[in-house]
Scaffold this motif. Sequence first.
Motif, PDB file in Angstrom:
ATOM      1  N   GLY A 181      14.406  34.236 -12.473  1.00 20.66           N
ATOM      2  CA  GLY A 181      15.483  34.105 -13.486  1.00 20.66           C
ATOM      3  C   GLY A 181      16.657  33.465 -13.370  1.00 20.66           C
ATOM      4  N   LYS A 182      16.748  32.749 -12.361  1.00 20.18           N
ATOM      5  CA  LYS A 182      18.062  31.952 -12.093  1.00 20.18           C
ATOM      6  C   LYS A 182      17.885  30.394 -12.083  1.00 20.18           C
ATOM      7  N   GLU A 183      18.766  29.655 -12.021  1.00 23.56           N
ATOM      8  CA  GLU A 183      18.498  28.158 -11.979  1.00 23.56           C
ATOM      9  C   GLU A 183      18.456  27.867 -10.527  1.00 23.56           C
ATOM     10  N   ARG A 184      17.888  26.735 -10.456  1.00 26.76           N
ATOM     11  CA  ARG A 184      17.661  26.028  -8.965  1.00 26.76           C
ATOM     12  C   ARG A 184      18.869  25.571  -8.749  1.00 26.76           C
ATOM     13  N   GLU A 185      19.203  26.110  -7.466  1.00 29.91           N
ATOM     14  CA  GLU A 185      20.417  25.659  -6.926  1.00 29.91           C
ATOM     15  C   GLU A 185      20.451  24.933  -5.620  1.00 29.91           C
ATOM     16  N   GLY A 186      21.492  23.829  -5.146  1.00 27.12           N
ATOM     17  CA  GLY A 186      21.476  23.188  -3.941  1.00 27.12           C
ATOM     18  C   GLY A 186      22.059  24.307  -2.865  1.00 27.12           C
ATOM     19  N   VAL A 187      21.472  24.072  -1.777  1.00 26.52           N
ATOM     20  CA  VAL A 187      21.663  24.745  -0.618  1.00 26.52           C
ATOM     21  C   VAL A 187      22.405  24.032   0.402  1.00 26.52           C
ATOM     22  N   SER A 188      21.710  22.760   0.839  1.00 26.77           N
ATOM     23  CA  SER A 188      22.159  21.837   1.662  1.00 26.77           C
ATOM     24  C   SER A 188      21.551  20.621   1.630  1.00 26.77           C
ATOM     25  N   CYS A 189      22.184  19.403   2.310  1.00 28.00           N
ATOM     26  CA  CYS A 189      21.692  18.170   2.229  1.00 28.00           C
ATOM     27  C   CYS A 189      21.997  17.782   3.328  1.00 28.00           C
ATOM     28  N   ILE A 190      21.205  16.662   3.843  1.00 29.00           N
ATOM     29  CA  ILE A 190      21.765  15.683   5.142  1.00 29.00           C
ATOM     30  C   ILE A 190      21.656  14.169   4.527  1.00 29.00           C
ATOM     31  N   THR A 191      22.421  13.550   4.910  1.00 30.63           N
ATOM     32  CA  THR A 191      22.208  11.871   4.742  1.00 30.63           C
ATOM     33  C   THR A 191      21.146  11.207   5.655  1.00 30.63           C
ATOM     34  N   SER A 192      20.903  10.179   5.257  1.00 27.37           N
ATOM     35  CA  SER A 192      20.132   9.177   6.115  1.00 27.37           C
ATOM     36  C   SER A 192      20.900   8.253   6.974  1.00 27.37           C
ATOM     37  N   TYR A 250      17.583  13.712  -7.358  1.00 21.34           N
ATOM     38  CA  TYR A 250      16.489  13.936  -6.512  1.00 21.34           C
ATOM     39  C   TYR A 250      15.283  13.709  -7.235  1.00 21.34           C
ATOM     40  N   ASP A 251      14.202  12.733  -6.530  1.00 22.76           N
ATOM     41  CA  ASP A 251      13.168  12.039  -7.332  1.00 22.76           C
ATOM     42  C   ASP A 251      11.895  12.722  -6.816  1.00 22.76           C
ATOM     43  N   LEU A 252      11.837  13.306  -5.456  1.00 26.97           N
ATOM     44  CA  LEU A 252      10.315  13.715  -5.080  1.00 26.97           C
ATOM     45  C   LEU A 252      10.730  15.235  -4.671  1.00 26.97           C
ATOM     46  N   TRP A 253       9.904  15.993  -4.892  1.00 26.50           N
ATOM     47  CA  TRP A 253      10.154  17.399  -4.588  1.00 26.50           C
ATOM     48  C   TRP A 253       8.680  17.807  -3.955  1.00 26.50           C
ATOM     49  N   TYR A 269      12.152  28.204  -1.941  1.00 29.95           N
ATOM     50  CA  TYR A 269      12.866  27.256  -1.185  1.00 29.95           C
ATOM     51  C   TYR A 269      12.234  25.740  -1.305  1.00 29.95           C
ATOM     52  N   TYR A 270      12.781  24.787  -1.667  1.00 29.27           N
ATOM     53  CA  TYR A 270      12.329  23.557  -1.993  1.00 29.27           C
ATOM     54  C   TYR A 270      13.085  22.594  -1.326  1.00 29.27           C
ATOM     55  N   CYS A 271      12.272  21.355  -0.808  1.00 33.35           N
ATOM     56  CA  CYS A 271      12.936  20.370  -0.402  1.00 33.35           C
ATOM     57  C   CYS A 271      12.677  19.035  -1.379  1.00 33.35           C
ATOM     58  N   ALA A 272      13.654  18.317  -1.266  1.00 28.78           N
ATOM     59  CA  ALA A 272      13.631  17.143  -2.075  1.00 28.78           C
ATOM     60  C   ALA A 272      14.387  15.898  -1.475  1.00 28.78           C
ATOM     61  N   THR A 273      13.960  14.711  -1.976  1.00 25.09           N
ATOM     62  CA  THR A 273      14.258  13.539  -1.312  1.00 25.09           C
ATOM     63  C   THR A 273      14.735  12.352  -2.283  1.00 25.09           C
ATOM     64  N   VAL A 274      15.663  11.605  -1.703  1.00 21.70           N
ATOM     65  CA  VAL A 274      16.018  10.358  -2.702  1.00 21.70           C
ATOM     66  C   VAL A 274      16.540   9.302  -1.703  1.00 21.70           C
ATOM     67  N   VAL A 275      16.148   8.001  -1.839  1.00 19.71           N
ATOM     68  CA  VAL A 275      16.742   6.996  -1.232  1.00 19.71           C
ATOM     69  C   VAL A 275      18.132   6.700  -1.630  1.00 19.71           C
ATOM     70  N   THR A 305       8.089   7.278   5.021  1.00 23.16           N
ATOM     71  CA  THR A 305       8.860   7.572   5.969  1.00 23.16           C
ATOM     72  C   THR A 305      10.392   8.118   5.342  1.00 23.16           C
ATOM     73  N   LEU A 306      10.929   9.125   5.908  1.00 20.41           N
ATOM     74  CA  LEU A 306      12.098   9.920   5.517  1.00 20.41           C
ATOM     75  C   LEU A 306      13.308   9.092   6.214  1.00 20.41           C
ATOM     76  N   ASP A 307      13.248   8.202   6.957  1.00 15.03           N
ATOM     77  CA  ASP A 307      14.465   7.582   7.678  1.00 15.03           C
ATOM     78  C   ASP A 307      15.596   6.995   6.727  1.00 15.03           C
ATOM     79  N   LYS A 308      15.065   6.568   5.533  1.00 15.78           N
ATOM     80  CA  LYS A 308      16.233   6.012   4.769  1.00 15.78           C
ATOM     81  C   LYS A 308      16.330   7.154   3.465  1.00 15.78           C
ATOM     82  N   ASP A 309      15.935   8.227   3.393  1.00 19.31           N
ATOM     83  CA  ASP A 309      16.237   8.949   2.472  1.00 19.31           C
ATOM     84  C   ASP A 309      17.278  10.291   2.842  1.00 19.31           C
ATOM     85  N   ALA A 310      17.995  10.510   1.825  1.00 20.90           N
ATOM     86  CA  ALA A 310      18.965  11.870   1.971  1.00 20.90           C
ATOM     87  C   ALA A 310      17.745  12.926   1.501  1.00 20.90           C
TER      88      ALA A 310
END
Length: 124
Positions: free
Chosen positions: A42-53, A111-114, A94-100, A28-33
């Motif tokens: 040809g470009k680096e992966r960049e952060g777009v947005s994030c949301i806290t838990s 982030y540890d899960l993609w 576009y990728y999403c990723a999570t971290v507790v 469950t995502l409820d404790k993850d950012a």
Amino acid sequence: QVHLVESGGGLVQPGGSLRLSCAASGFTLDKDAVGWFRQAPGKEREGVSCITSSDESAYYADSVKGRFTISRDNAKNTVYLHMNGLKPEDTAVYYCATVVTRGCTLHKSLYDLWGQGTQVTVSS
């Protein structure tokens, strides 16, 4: 087995809109950012947005502020990225990723899960 699945990408004209989804399974995502990232050829992966838990605070890269909105629906175990006013330079996978964690960050190394990514192409 835990994983994330992104969906909602596609081809859209400049000025158009898309909604990306990031669905979690096996946990469950409820404790993850949750963060959204993108990588253009040809470009680096960049952060777009994030949301806290904790309080659902949202953060955005300057390049998307005012055009993109992140939201989460814990009942559906899904996080969304609403993209309006799309520009050709938004074209990327576009990728999403999570971290507790309580906060969130646009630094991809924390982030540890993609997910596997979804292609967004903005072109006329």
